[in-house]
Scaffold this motif. Structure first.
Motif, PDB file in Angstrom:
ATOM      1  N   THR A  38       0.855  -1.141  -0.025  1.00 34.11           N
ATOM      2  CA  THR A  38      -0.040  -0.013   0.110  1.00 34.11           C
ATOM      3  C   THR A  38       0.884   1.193   0.014  1.00 34.11           C
ATOM      4  OG1 THR A  38      -1.788   1.189   1.278  1.00 34.11           O
ATOM      5  CG2 THR A  38      -0.340  -0.056   2.465  1.00 34.11           C
ATOM      6  N   GLY A  39       0.475   2.479  -0.371  1.00 36.14           N
ATOM      7  CA  GLY A  39       0.961   3.666  -0.368  1.00 36.14           C
ATOM      8  C   GLY A  39       0.659   4.531   0.879  1.00 36.14           C
ATOM      9  N   GLY A  40       0.675   5.821   0.482  1.00 40.03           N
ATOM     10  CA  GLY A  40       0.071   6.698   1.541  1.00 40.03           C
ATOM     11  C   GLY A  40       1.343   6.879   2.638  1.00 40.03           C
ATOM     12  N   SER A  41       0.914   7.749   3.971  1.00 41.57           N
ATOM     13  CA  SER A  41       1.826   7.664   4.886  1.00 41.57           C
ATOM     14  C   SER A  41       1.966   6.504   5.941  1.00 41.57           C
ATOM     15  CB  SER A  41       1.495   8.915   5.611  1.00 41.57           C
ATOM     16  OG  SER A  41       0.165   8.723   6.082  1.00 41.57           O
ATOM     17  N   SER A  42       0.793   5.669   5.986  1.00 40.77           N
ATOM     18  CA  SER A  42       0.677   4.550   6.839  1.00 40.77           C
ATOM     19  C   SER A  42       1.964   3.587   6.977  1.00 40.77           C
ATOM     20  CB  SER A  42      -0.622   3.916   7.091  1.00 40.77           C
ATOM     21  OG  SER A  42      -1.545   5.134   7.136  1.00 40.77           O
ATOM     22  N   ASP A  70      -2.312   0.397  -5.378  1.00 38.66           N
ATOM     23  CA  ASP A  70      -2.622   1.738  -6.240  1.00 38.66           C
ATOM     24  C   ASP A  70      -1.283   2.713  -6.422  1.00 38.66           C
ATOM     25  OD1 ASP A  70      -2.619   2.724  -3.515  1.00 38.66           O
ATOM     26  OD2 ASP A  70      -3.575   4.565  -4.471  1.00 38.66           O
ATOM     27  N   ARG A  72      -0.491   7.027  -7.908  1.00 35.56           N
ATOM     28  CA  ARG A  72      -0.694   8.059  -8.378  1.00 35.56           C
ATOM     29  C   ARG A  72       0.032   7.795  -9.707  1.00 35.56           C
ATOM     30  NH1 ARG A  72       0.795   8.861  -2.860  1.00 35.56           N
ATOM     31  NH2 ARG A  72      -0.960   9.904  -1.777  1.00 35.56           N
ATOM     32  N   ASN A  82       4.186   6.021  -4.547  1.00 35.59           N
ATOM     33  CA  ASN A  82       3.789   5.168  -3.803  1.00 35.59           C
ATOM     34  C   ASN A  82       5.130   4.236  -3.792  1.00 35.59           C
ATOM     35  OD1 ASN A  82       1.640   6.315  -2.709  1.00 35.59           O
ATOM     36  ND2 ASN A  82       0.363   4.642  -3.810  1.00 35.59           N
ATOM     37  N   GLY A 138      -4.308   0.802   3.270  1.00 36.91           N
ATOM     38  CA  GLY A 138      -4.547   2.053   4.173  1.00 36.91           C
ATOM     39  C   GLY A 138      -5.788   2.463   3.964  1.00 36.91           C
ATOM     40  N   HIS A 144     -11.554   6.272   1.747  1.00 40.11           N
ATOM     41  CA  HIS A 144     -11.070   5.614   0.637  1.00 40.11           C
ATOM     42  C   HIS A 144      -9.996   4.462   0.769  1.00 40.11           C
ATOM     43  CE1 HIS A 144      -7.434   8.120   0.175  1.00 40.11           C
ATOM     44  NE2 HIS A 144      -7.149   7.240  -0.455  1.00 40.11           N
ATOM     45  N   ARG A 174      -5.077   8.226 -11.372  1.00 41.37           N
ATOM     46  CA  ARG A 174      -4.936   7.154 -10.546  1.00 41.37           C
ATOM     47  C   ARG A 174      -4.922   5.801 -11.086  1.00 41.37           C
ATOM     48  NH1 ARG A 174      -3.912   7.604  -4.807  1.00 41.37           N
ATOM     49  NH2 ARG A 174      -4.103  10.009  -4.298  1.00 41.37           N
ATOM     50  N   LYS A 197      -8.593   9.380  11.331  1.00 43.95           N
ATOM     51  CA  LYS A 197      -9.386   8.263  10.832  1.00 43.95           C
ATOM     52  C   LYS A 197     -10.476   7.554  11.516  1.00 43.95           C
ATOM     53  CE  LYS A 197      -5.397   7.672   8.205  1.00 43.95           C
ATOM     54  NZ  LYS A 197      -5.117   7.437   6.954  1.00 43.95           N
TER      55      LYS A 197
HETATM   56  O1  LIG Z   1      -3.917   8.180  -1.472  1.00 45.76           O
HETATM   57  C1  LIG Z   1      -3.345   7.252  -0.818  1.00 45.76           C
HETATM   58  O2  LIG Z   1      -3.938   7.176   0.317  1.00 45.76           O
HETATM   59  C2  LIG Z   1      -4.229   6.033   0.989  1.00 45.76           C
HETATM   60  C3  LIG Z   1      -4.171   6.368   2.583  1.00 45.76           C
HETATM   61  O3  LIG Z   1      -3.138   6.884   2.828  1.00 45.76           O
HETATM   62  P1  LIG Z   1      -2.538   7.242   4.301  1.00 45.76           P
HETATM   63  O4  LIG Z   1      -1.349   8.385   4.184  1.00 45.76           O
HETATM   64  O5  LIG Z   1      -3.897   7.961   4.995  1.00 45.76           O
HETATM   65  O6  LIG Z   1      -1.976   6.311   5.058  1.00 45.76           O
HETATM   66  C4  LIG Z   1      -3.456   4.949   0.904  1.00 45.76           C
HETATM   67  O7  LIG Z   1      -3.586   3.650   1.348  1.00 45.76           O
HETATM   68  C5  LIG Z   1      -3.151   4.744  -0.954  1.00 45.76           C
HETATM   69  O8  LIG Z   1      -2.292   3.781  -1.079  1.00 45.76           O
HETATM   70  C6  LIG Z   1      -2.654   5.854  -1.241  1.00 45.76           C
HETATM   71  O9  LIG Z   1      -2.390   6.264  -2.828  1.00 45.76           O
END
Ligand SMILES: O=C1O[C@H](COP(=O)(O)O)[C@@H](O)[C@H](O)[C@H]1O
Length: 238
Positions: A38-42, A70, A72, A82, A138, A144, A174, A197
Motif C-alpha cells: 500500500t502507499g500513503g503515509s501509514s 494503487d 498516483r 507510492n 491503508g 477511501h 490514479r 481516521k
Molecule cells: O492516496 C492514498 O491514500 C491511502 C491512505 O493513505 P494514508 O496516508 O492515509 O495512509 C493509501 O492507502 C493509498 O495507497 C494512497 O495512494
C-alpha cells in the motif's frame, strides 16, 4: 476483525510479523509469496521494520512477488510515487530480484492501457484465480482505500482487476486494483492510525452500508481474512 493497539510501533510490529508469517507459509506451501503493498503515509514504518536485520532474514526474498494496490500516475522519482517510498523504505534494502517487482507505472503509455498490462502481469504471476497471499491496505480520512475514492465510477467495476481513471479533485490520474480483485485475497490487512481516521473507521465498520461514501466498505474477502490493525486514536478509544 479489528485489533486495537496502543501506538503505531505496536501496529508496525504486528503487521511485520503477519507479513513474515504469510510469506513463510506461502513459500513453504507453493514456492512463492504474492503480495500487494500500500502507499500513503501509514506503511513506511512497517516497510522499515521488514528491511531491518531482525526481519529481513526471516523471508526468502527471491520468492517474493511485489505488486501495488494503487499508484498516483507519476514517475518513480516523483515524491508522490507510492513505489518510490516503498523502494526507499524496503525494496532497496532486501535481496529481491528486480523482475519480481511490478511497479504500477510506465513512461510513455496511457494509464488506461497500462491498467490492462498490469492485470496481465498479475495473471502471469498468480494465474487466472488472482488470489494474492497478502494485501496491505491503508485507509484515507475519507474512507477511501487503494485508489477507490468516494463517488467514483471505479467503485462499480465488476470485471476489470485493474482500473485507471482521472481523479478530478486531485487533478491527476490514479491506477488501482479493483474491489473484486482485492476481495479474492487470502489475507487483507488494513492499517489505520490517528484520530483523523476515527470517523471513517467507525462508519466503515459499524455504519450503514454505503460504499459510495465509504469505499473501504467494498472490501469483503470472498473466502479470505480481513484484519484491521488500528491504534486507540483511530478506534476512538481515547
Ligand atoms: O492516496 C492514498 O491514500 C491511502 C491512505 O493513505 P494514508 O496516508 O492515509 O495512509 C493509501 O492507502 C493509498 O495507497 C494512497 O495512494
Amino acid at each position: 476483525m479489528i485489533q486495537i493497539y496502543n501506538n503505531i510501533e505496536e501496529i508496525n510490529s504486528k503487521a511485520a510479523d503477519l507479513f513474515a508469517a504469510s510469506a513463510q507459509k506461502a513459500i513453504a506451501e507453493k514456492g512463492k509469496f504474492t503480495t500487494v503493498l500500500t502507499g500513503g503515509s501509514s506503511p513506511a514504518g512497517i516497510y522499515k521494520l521488514l528491511a531491518s536485520d531482525a526481519y529481513k532474514t526471516k523471508i526468502d526474498w527471491s520468492k517474493v512477488f511485489i505488486f501495488w494496490g494503487d499508484e498516483r500516475w507519476v514517475p518513480l522519482n516523483d515524491d508522490l510515487s507510492n513505489a518510490k517510498m516503498s523502494y526507499a523504505t524496503l525494496l532497496s534494502h532486501v535481496p529481491i530480484p528486480a523482475e519480481n517487482i511490478f511497479e504500477m507505472y510506465k513512461d510513455g503509455v496511457t494509464p488506461e492501457d497500462f491498467a490492462v498490462t498490469y492485470e496481465q502481469s498479475i495473471r502471469t504471476v498468480l494465474g487466472d484465480e488472482g488470489k494474492f497471499d497478502l494485501i496491505l491496505l491503508g485507509m484515507g480520512d475519507d474512507g477511501h482505500t487503494a485508489s477507490l475514492f468516494p463517488r467514483e465510477a471505479v467503485l462499480d467495476e465488476q470485471n476489470k482487476w485493474v482500473a485507471a481513471y482521472y481523479l478530478a479533485p486531485q487533478s491527476m490520474h490514479r491506477i488501482t486494483l479493483t474491489a473484486p480483485l482485492i476481495n479474492k485475497a487470502e489475507k487483507i490487512i488494513v492499517v489505520a492510525f490517528g484520530e483523523k481516521k476515527a470517523h471513517a473507521l467507525k462508519e466503515v465498520t459499524t455504519g450503514v452500508y454505503n460504499p459510495s461514501t465509504y469505499p473501504m466498505q467494498l472490501i469483503k474477502p470472498v473466502s479470505g481474512e480481513l484484519l484491521f490493525l488500528v491504534d486507540k486514536n483511530a478506534a476512538g478509544a481515547n
